[in-house]
Design an enzyme around this catalytic site. Sequence first.
Site, mmCIF file in Angstrom:
data_model
loop_
_atom_site.group_PDB
_atom_site.id
_atom_site.type_symbol
_atom_site.label_atom_id
_atom_site.label_comp_id
_atom_site.label_asym_id
_atom_site.label_seq_id
_atom_site.Cartn_x
_atom_site.Cartn_y
_atom_site.Cartn_z
ATOM 1 N N THR A 156 6.521 -2.255 1.957
ATOM 2 C CA THR A 156 7.570 -3.106 1.371
ATOM 3 C C THR A 156 6.914 -3.985 0.320
ATOM 4 O OG1 THR A 156 8.787 -3.103 3.452
ATOM 5 C CG2 THR A 156 9.365 -4.802 1.858
ATOM 6 N N LYS B 270 15.380 -2.064 -0.104
ATOM 7 C CA LYS B 270 14.727 -2.623 1.076
ATOM 8 C C LYS B 270 14.718 -4.148 1.017
ATOM 9 C CE LYS B 270 12.182 -3.058 4.795
ATOM 10 N NZ LYS B 270 10.848 -2.456 4.994
#
Length: 389
Positions: A78, A148
């Site tokens: 991420t 995300k």
Amino acid sequence: MIAFLGQGRMGVPMARRLTRAGYKVTTWRRGSGVTAAEAVDGAELVITMLSDPAAVREVLTAALPGLRPGATVVEMSTIGPEAVRELRALLPAEVGLVDAPVLGSVGPAADGTLTVLAGGDVSGCREVLSVFGAVRELGPLGAGAAMKIAVMSAIVPAQVLLAETFAYGEAHGVDRDALAGVLSGTPLGTLAERLRVPSAETRYSLGHAAKDLELGAWEGATMAGAARARLQQARAAGLGERDLTAIAEHVGGHIDGGAARRAVPLNLSTIPATNGRYSHAVRVGDMLYVSGQAAFDEQGNIVGEGSMAAQSEHIFQVISRILADQGATFEDIAFIRTYVTDMDQLLDYGRVRARYITGTPPASTTVEVSRLFRPGLVLEVDLIVALPG
């Protein structure tokens, strides 16, 4: 062959799933004794699952000499869309790039029930990604990373809000289980049950949750900004490696009148341990004081003995991880002090420093010393950092 770079909480079960699915997989982690370039040598697919943008840039930069033309890098950490664009500029044109961060924690990673948020051309890796779970193809490169961050900008603040809800309830005599029971009939019920009893197992660390909100920070995001500040406080209090649900304990301690420690020592698991007589950094409010960093590997051996260039590179990589853990960048450095054993080698240090500190330089002092605390060390750097509010 698939090279899987990163063997943390998520990387280990994901690499195992690939092996069980019949793929030939080479794994790599820090301190393994194998370089990143050696790990990716000959691989058609290179998967990265690392802690933050700084770690991904560092590892892929080190892997560049081993990347074969025609290989594809699948970035599953991420790191946000801006970092994905930086990676595209870093990688050779003949190396493909897909961003594919995942939704889900350690359990779904082991079960193959993650949601893979993919951006870019996944035609060459769709089958591999399906081993991890359901693949959502979202558009051009960076779309998965952006999705995300957008999702976590809702999920993480909601858990901080519920932590404050439980803390308020307890402070006013509301039974915790009864409150969870009432919340179970609302859209927040699933998250409330997760916060009711904080997890002893770290499935999604509080530190990573803070990092995710830092990546998604924007001026108008008031609720996410408040949650981010709360998580930064908890991380500075030493809860970064705990599960995100530990935020409930942190908030409860504050509403009950618990006094927060003013000087909070920080020692990251991603950098070599100290000898026990100092901490790598200490946070006081919005200021971070970083101890003198020298070039040691995970086994305590000197990196690049006698080499100013090699030790400079290692030290700045360590500094980047310390800064990233606190949501800071090199632009937040207020003061940097450098100790060298030979001023004639200062140009080698300066070349490395210029690649990391690219904006307006901080206040700075450079001192030549006769020796440092271990023979073979030629450089030590300490910092004062003004952390983002």
